[in-house]
Design an enzyme around this catalytic site. Sequence first.
Site, PDB file in Angstrom:
ATOM      1  CE  LYS A  53      27.769  30.911  53.149  1.00 12.82           C
ATOM      2  NZ  LYS A  53      29.210  31.167  53.249  1.00 12.82           N
ATOM      3  CD  GLN A  97      32.124  29.452  54.496  1.00 17.84           C
ATOM      4  OE1 GLN A  97      31.214  29.416  53.675  1.00 17.84           O
ATOM      5  NE2 GLN A  97      32.181  30.362  55.451  1.00 17.84           N
ATOM      6  CG  ASP A 120      31.636  35.915  49.038  1.00 21.36           C
ATOM      7  OD1 ASP A 120      30.669  36.700  49.164  1.00 21.36           O
ATOM      8  OD2 ASP A 120      32.349  35.595  49.994  1.00 21.36           O
TER       9      ASP A 120
END
Length: 303
Positions: A53, A97, A120
């Site tokens: 990322k 994450q 997200d």
Amino acid sequence: MANILDGKKLAQEIELILQQTIESGLEVAKRSPGLAVIRVGNDPASGVYVNYKEKACQRIGVKSFAKHLKEDISLEELIEIIKGLNDEDKVDGILLQLPLPSHLNEACLLSRINPDKDADGLHPLNLGLLIKGEKGPRSCTPAGVMALLKRNHIEIEGKRAVVVGRSILVGKPMALMLEAANATVTIAHSRTKDLPSLTREADLIVVAAGKPYLIGEEHIRENSIVIDVGIHRLPSVKKNLQKSEKTKLCGDVKIFEIENKVAAYSPVPGGVGPMTVTMLLANTVDRWQKHCGLPLTISHLLP
Ligand code: NAP
């Protein structure tokens, strides 16, 4: 011959669009888009994903505000860090994450991210927008699957779709996105009885079970479309290999059993994985345009 849905190539194409979008908006915005990826502890797979990322951010001109936090951080400390990022004007997107160490409450922390910076799409408000069919940040992996289907001109409307897996990260939002695109969707999970007869009814199967080689020839009907979200690193069965060859990546599907039977499939690696990272960038750039008062020119890339 099955059509191989090349996520790596599509990810590169979308990255180029995002890079050009950033370049053309910089003069008005006066700053680059910013993404904060929060990693807690030392889970090696998470380390690899966070690294991907960060490199992707660098490639297209997104400023990375990565935070790598100690394994035993308390819930309260992590909430304070999220609050700080919520208040930081240079940060447009925040991603926590997953998975987190077991002492941290995932749902509680996801709900502390400012929904407007939720890179997200997992904040309850954004999941609600998805249920209502309204625009908002979308969960990256299913958004990547939708982009892969769209780019390959795979018609979804009217299709019978089965999603194997019901996680909040992949299975549930995937099912909602397919339903919003007018597929008739069934969700299968670990308690589903006779999975092969269910999946054999499907025109489109998305497998996100996290079980290597779960799906084989007996699950698939001729000319169906199979998307493999799973990703696993397994020891290679071959002997006398170099160290770097001793493991190999595979998905939840035995591609070698189905590749001559299906109309299209996504490979592992090189299918859904690269698309997930690219949709994270797309969510971030979309938020940046919104925060900087720029025209929203890339919303069409998000489902
Ligand atoms: P997860 O949270 O473990 O969820 C797995 C789901 O699969 C659960 O709903 C589970 O059912 C269901 N399941 C497990 N065994 C099954 C079986 N035998 N038959 C039918 N359903 C079964 O996993 P996840 O986070 O959704 O991730 C799924 C996979 O995708 C993993 O391999 C992960 O590494 C991969 N992934 C890849 C990307 C990418 O970018 N390529 C991104 C995210 C995830 P229950 O609900 O009944 O337990």
